[in-house]
Design a protein around this motif. Structure first.
Motif, PDB file in Angstrom:
ATOM      1  N   LEU A   1      39.137  33.607  47.056  1.00  0.00           N
ATOM      2  CA  LEU A   1      40.334  33.076  47.502  1.00  0.00           C
ATOM      3  C   LEU A   1      41.596  32.603  46.186  1.00  0.00           C
ATOM      4  N   LEU A   2      42.734  32.940  46.791  1.00  0.00           N
ATOM      5  CA  LEU A   2      43.836  32.626  45.908  1.00  0.00           C
ATOM      6  C   LEU A   2      43.870  33.619  44.785  1.00  0.00           C
ATOM      7  N   GLY A   3      43.412  34.949  45.292  1.00  0.00           N
ATOM      8  CA  GLY A   3      43.673  35.997  44.200  1.00  0.00           C
ATOM      9  C   GLY A   3      45.250  36.555  44.563  1.00  0.00           C
ATOM     10  N   GLN A   4      45.661  37.571  43.915  1.00  0.00           N
ATOM     11  CA  GLN A   4      46.861  38.266  43.983  1.00  0.00           C
ATOM     12  C   GLN A   4      47.478  38.620  45.461  1.00  0.00           C
ATOM     13  N   LEU A   5      46.491  39.014  46.115  1.00  0.00           N
ATOM     14  CA  LEU A   5      46.786  39.476  47.489  1.00  0.00           C
ATOM     15  C   LEU A   5      46.547  38.211  48.655  1.00  0.00           C
ATOM     16  N   GLY A   6      46.207  37.060  48.079  1.00  0.00           N
ATOM     17  CA  GLY A   6      46.078  35.748  48.664  1.00  0.00           C
ATOM     18  C   GLY A   6      47.190  34.934  48.700  1.00  0.00           C
ATOM     19  N   GLU A   7      48.252  35.606  48.140  1.00  0.00           N
ATOM     20  CA  GLU A   7      49.758  35.208  47.632  1.00  0.00           C
ATOM     21  C   GLU A   7      49.700  33.620  46.854  1.00  0.00           C
ATOM     22  N   ALA A   8      48.732  33.524  45.996  1.00  0.00           N
ATOM     23  CA  ALA A   8      48.728  32.476  45.318  1.00  0.00           C
ATOM     24  C   ALA A   8      49.950  31.933  44.680  1.00  0.00           C
TER      25      ALA A   8
ATOM     26  N   LEU B   1      28.925  30.535  52.128  1.00  0.00           N
ATOM     27  CA  LEU B   1      29.370  31.504  51.303  1.00  0.00           C
ATOM     28  C   LEU B   1      29.585  31.153  49.823  1.00  0.00           C
ATOM     29  N   PRO B   2      29.065  31.921  48.747  1.00  0.00           N
ATOM     30  CA  PRO B   2      29.814  31.514  47.367  1.00  0.00           C
ATOM     31  C   PRO B   2      31.260  31.766  47.380  1.00  0.00           C
ATOM     32  N   ILE B   3      31.753  30.804  46.602  1.00  0.00           N
ATOM     33  CA  ILE B   3      33.313  31.209  46.647  1.00  0.00           C
ATOM     34  C   ILE B   3      33.835  31.109  45.237  1.00  0.00           C
ATOM     35  N   VAL B   4      34.575  32.225  44.979  1.00  0.00           N
ATOM     36  CA  VAL B   4      35.369  32.342  43.733  1.00  0.00           C
ATOM     37  C   VAL B   4      36.863  32.014  43.816  1.00  0.00           C
ATOM     38  N   VAL B   5      37.568  31.139  42.972  1.00  0.00           N
ATOM     39  CA  VAL B   5      38.999  30.858  43.072  1.00  0.00           C
ATOM     40  C   VAL B   5      39.801  31.518  41.945  1.00  0.00           C
ATOM     41  N   GLY B   6      40.696  32.107  42.428  1.00  0.00           N
ATOM     42  CA  GLY B   6      41.663  32.377  41.197  1.00  0.00           C
ATOM     43  C   GLY B   6      42.515  31.305  40.857  1.00  0.00           C
ATOM     44  N   VAL B   7      42.349  31.039  39.705  1.00  0.00           N
ATOM     45  CA  VAL B   7      43.134  29.981  38.887  1.00  0.00           C
ATOM     46  C   VAL B   7      44.389  30.513  37.741  1.00  0.00           C
TER      47      VAL B   7
ATOM     48  N   ALA C   1      43.852  22.402  35.652  1.00  0.00           N
ATOM     49  CA  ALA C   1      43.829  21.298  36.680  1.00  0.00           C
ATOM     50  C   ALA C   1      43.364  22.034  37.912  1.00  0.00           C
ATOM     51  N   LEU C   2      43.669  23.407  38.046  1.00  0.00           N
ATOM     52  CA  LEU C   2      43.242  23.890  39.455  1.00  0.00           C
ATOM     53  C   LEU C   2      41.653  24.159  39.251  1.00  0.00           C
ATOM     54  N   THR C   3      41.079  24.509  38.142  1.00  0.00           N
ATOM     55  CA  THR C   3      40.021  24.885  38.187  1.00  0.00           C
ATOM     56  C   THR C   3      39.223  23.471  38.297  1.00  0.00           C
ATOM     57  N   SER C   4      39.468  22.338  37.652  1.00  0.00           N
ATOM     58  CA  SER C   4      38.774  21.105  37.814  1.00  0.00           C
ATOM     59  C   SER C   4      38.757  20.762  39.161  1.00  0.00           C
ATOM     60  N   ASP C   5      39.875  20.865  40.196  1.00  0.00           N
ATOM     61  CA  ASP C   5      40.164  20.213  41.700  1.00  0.00           C
ATOM     62  C   ASP C   5      38.977  21.505  42.399  1.00  0.00           C
TER      63      ASP C   5
ATOM     64  N   ASP D   1      32.241  27.921  43.237  1.00  0.00           N
ATOM     65  CA  ASP D   1      31.140  28.554  42.502  1.00  0.00           C
ATOM     66  C   ASP D   1      31.480  29.145  41.160  1.00  0.00           C
ATOM     67  N   GLY D   2      32.739  29.418  41.063  1.00  0.00           N
ATOM     68  CA  GLY D   2      33.429  29.960  39.729  1.00  0.00           C
ATOM     69  C   GLY D   2      34.843  30.323  40.049  1.00  0.00           C
ATOM     70  N   VAL D   3      35.571  30.636  38.859  1.00  0.00           N
ATOM     71  CA  VAL D   3      36.942  30.883  38.970  1.00  0.00           C
ATOM     72  C   VAL D   3      37.222  32.271  38.504  1.00  0.00           C
ATOM     73  N   MET D   4      38.102  32.690  38.717  1.00  0.00           N
ATOM     74  CA  MET D   4      38.959  34.076  38.142  1.00  0.00           C
ATOM     75  C   MET D   4      40.149  33.955  37.313  1.00  0.00           C
TER      76      MET D   4
END
Length: 311
Positions: free
Chosen positions: A47-54, A75-81, A91-95, A102-105
């Protein structure tokens, strides 16, 4: 084994963020999108990758989207931070980690110029988010203008305990995958999971070179799942046959500047998104371009019966 680790394999779909015509986040469409990805057989979601218009989302919107998706799926979730400074990344990683991600990018800021600066940035980012947080290096020099050699990636993996995965989007990049796997075989770097981007444009050979799968957002993710599955099973011809059938649409979607517009339009035609709108500023397909995509979908449906479009 943790859900996101240096041994992770499969397909992590980069999810677009659905908006309605007014620019508000469309959570009904987001729910359908998450359910669709589950039915398509993906391994996880990003979620929230470049093409997620983050960059167009507020911090509060970003966290709300992540919480919604985590409640919707197992499903496991990775979040663009990604952000220019560590404070926003932290801040975004913490939240999102508190919400159950499950992790961040993390992508590199485009101000980095030297190898030492790149390694230093990721060492600092790892310290900022906590060394126990698994993170993904986003290596996309065509977008970020930061070139990471295999040796630099090996250094990052050696100094940042949380670094478990490389999102490989260098182009051309097949030799880079080979070089990374050779460094690993030589004991010069720890193993990293390598999931590839670029819309899947080179996935047929990336998996043969040692990539563990895909982390990208092609509008028909079933194709990505197929290629990884067939390659893992050792059925090279089956992987290339299905890839070849999708290549015209995949290539069209990969056009710089309009790729997200194509992706959202196809997902609207497939009945997943209510609107193909992007939050402003954003590109839109011309009537002629929509007609070209419709033609490609019609041709693809003759070879792949999973392609069903709505009016």
């Amino acid at each position: 084994m943790a859900s996101l680790s240096r041994d992770t394999t499969g397909v992590y779909a980069i999810a677009p963020t659905p908006f309605d015509e007014s620019g508000a986040v469309d959570f009904d469409s987001l729910g359908r999108l998450v359910d669709f990805y589950g039915s398509a057989g993906v391994t996880g979601l990003t979620l929230l990758g470049q093409l997620g218009e983050a960059p167009k989302l507020s911090h509060e919107e970003s966290v709300r989207i992540v919480r919604y998706v985590i409640k919707r799926t197992d499903l496991p979730i990775v979040v663009g931070v990604s952000a220019p400074g560590y404070a926003a990344v932290r801040a975004l990683t913490s939240d999102v980690m508190a919400a159950g991600a499950d992790g961040v990018m993390i992508a590199p800021p485009n101000t980095l110029r030297t190898d030492d600066q790149i390694v230093g940035y990721y060492a600092g980012a790892s310290a900022a988010i906590g060394e126990d947080v698994p993170f993904v290096i986003q290596d996309y020099p065509l977008s970020f203008s930061v070139v990471m050699t295999p040796a630099v990636i090996a250094r990052i993996a050696g100094v940042a305990p949380g670094c478990v995965m490389l999102k490989h989007e260098d182009w051309p990049g097949l030799e880079k995958i080979t070089a990374l796997r050779q460094l690993q075989a030589d004991g010069a770097m720890p193993r990293l999971s390598i999931l590839c981007g670029n819309g899947g444009l080179f996935l047929d050979f990336e998996t043969e070179r040692g990539a563990d799968g895909a982390m990208t957002g092609y509008c028909v993710p079933e194709l990505l799942v197929d290629v990884v599955r067939h390659t893992t099973a050792g059925d090279r011809d089956a992987a290339h046959d299905i890839f070849d059938a999708h290549l015209p649409l995949l290539r069209y979607e990969q056009q710089p500047g309009v790729g997200l517009a194509v992706r959202k339009y196809v997902m609207k035609r497939r009945g997943i998104l209510a609107s193909d709108a992007q939050r402003k500023p954003g590109a839109a397909l011309s009537p002629r371009a929509r007609g070209e995509v419709d033609y490609l979908l019609t041709r693809l449906a003759r070879k792949d019966g999973r392609i069903v479009v709505t009016a």
